[in-house]
Design a protein around this motif. Structure first.
Motif, PDB file in Angstrom:
ATOM      1  N   SER A 169      46.755  33.220  50.643  1.00  0.00           N
ATOM      2  CA  SER A 169      46.681  33.860  49.333  1.00  0.00           C
ATOM      3  C   SER A 169      46.790  32.861  48.186  1.00  0.00           C
ATOM      4  O   SER A 169      47.375  31.785  48.323  1.00  0.00           O
ATOM      5  CB  SER A 169      47.789  34.913  49.194  1.00  0.00           C
ATOM      6  OG  SER A 169      49.077  34.326  49.175  1.00  0.00           O
ATOM      7  N   THR A 173      44.213  36.299  44.613  1.00  0.00           N
ATOM      8  CA  THR A 173      43.828  37.027  45.828  1.00  0.00           C
ATOM      9  C   THR A 173      44.026  38.523  45.654  1.00  0.00           C
ATOM     10  O   THR A 173      45.052  38.985  45.163  1.00  0.00           O
ATOM     11  CB  THR A 173      44.655  36.541  47.033  1.00  0.00           C
ATOM     12  OG1 THR A 173      44.326  35.181  47.308  1.00  0.00           O
ATOM     13  CG2 THR A 173      44.365  37.379  48.274  1.00  0.00           C
ATOM     14  N   TRP A 175      44.506  42.069  47.501  1.00  0.00           N
ATOM     15  CA  TRP A 175      44.988  42.650  48.755  1.00  0.00           C
ATOM     16  C   TRP A 175      44.563  44.109  48.835  1.00  0.00           C
ATOM     17  O   TRP A 175      44.820  44.891  47.907  1.00  0.00           O
ATOM     18  CB  TRP A 175      46.510  42.568  48.827  1.00  0.00           C
ATOM     19  CG  TRP A 175      47.072  41.187  48.777  1.00  0.00           C
ATOM     20  CD1 TRP A 175      47.338  40.450  47.645  1.00  0.00           C
ATOM     21  CD2 TRP A 175      47.444  40.363  49.885  1.00  0.00           C
ATOM     22  NE1 TRP A 175      47.848  39.219  47.988  1.00  0.00           N
ATOM     23  CE2 TRP A 175      47.934  39.137  49.362  1.00  0.00           C
ATOM     24  CE3 TRP A 175      47.423  40.552  51.272  1.00  0.00           C
ATOM     25  CZ2 TRP A 175      48.386  38.108  50.166  1.00  0.00           C
ATOM     26  CZ3 TRP A 175      47.877  39.519  52.080  1.00  0.00           C
ATOM     27  CH2 TRP A 175      48.349  38.324  51.533  1.00  0.00           C
TER      28      TRP A 175
END
Length: 226
Positions: A169, A173, A175
């Motif tokens: 990450s 990033t 998620w």
């Protein structure tokens, strides 16, 4: 158009194949080539499911709602994203293959089981998905690389999932983590610094399921720092 039961924030749930296909067409506007690839992937998934248990047999009659649209909905939370997408515990390619078909993002499918990797390689070869890489390995053994997006549909409990994938990450990033009905409970068990990265979204395919959506770098759990 979609008249299923209402989930979180009144979002209507896709309850059948007609609604699932219509939503994909409306929200993601696949090209004819992408539609063809989705159709072929669904057919290959059904066929391979007779040889190995990729998805529950009871979900095959609603494969577009339960698996194709369920995977495609993740793109709605990262529609303008670019860069490497890593799909953890990809299994039969859900959501990774569906996302790769619809977005043409560079995709890394991480799966440790050989037979499932054989299937993933057959799918990517037949569908001409040159931008997809299959990593037949445990996540712990992969070389670190920066991920623009990380997804995991059924990989591990949230705490362990984040701990294992933290090194991939960055500050940007994205998620995308479908966690079923336990999303809020699993989120509450995280260190506070991790909790702040995420919020909860309603799944479009199951009134009882939710998706954890977040942005940022996962730092040290022990120090509680980002």
């Amino acid at each position: 158009m979609f008249r299923g039961p209402a989930g979180l924030n009144g979002l209507n749930i896709l309850t059948n194949e007609v609604e699932a296909r219509a939503w994909i067409g409306e929200a993601l506007a696949p090209t004819p080539e992408q539609w063809g690839r989705l159709e072929r992937f669904a057919a290959m998934l059904v066929e391979e499911n007779t040889q190995q248990n990729l998805v529950a047999a009871s979900t095959i009659p609603t494969i577009w709602a339960r698996h194709i649209a369920d995977s495609a909905q993740l793109l709605a939370f990262d529609k303008d994203g670019e860069g490497l997408w890593i799909d953890l515990g990809s299994g039969p390619g859900l959501p990774g293959v569906v996302v790769a078909i619809l977005s043409e993002r560079p995709m890394l499918l991480v799966e440790s089981r050989r037979r499932r990797c054989d299937f993933l390689r057959a799918v990517t070869a037949e569908l001409g998905l040159a931008h997809v890489e299959v990593a037949e390995a445990r996540l712990e053994t992969l070389d670190t690389r920066a991920a623009a997006t990380i997804s995991a549909r059924a990989f591990a409990p949230l705490d362990r999932l984040l701990d294992l994938s933290a090194r991939f990450s960055t500050e940007s990033t994205r998620w995308l983590l479908p966690k079923g009905r336990n999303a809020v409970k699993e989120l509450a068990l995280l260190p506070p610094a991790w909790q702040t990265l995420f919020h909860v979204e309603q799944s479009r395919t199951d009134v009882d399921s939710q998706i954890l959506v977040g942005t940022g770098r996962i730092g040290s759990k022990k120090r509680g720092k980002r």
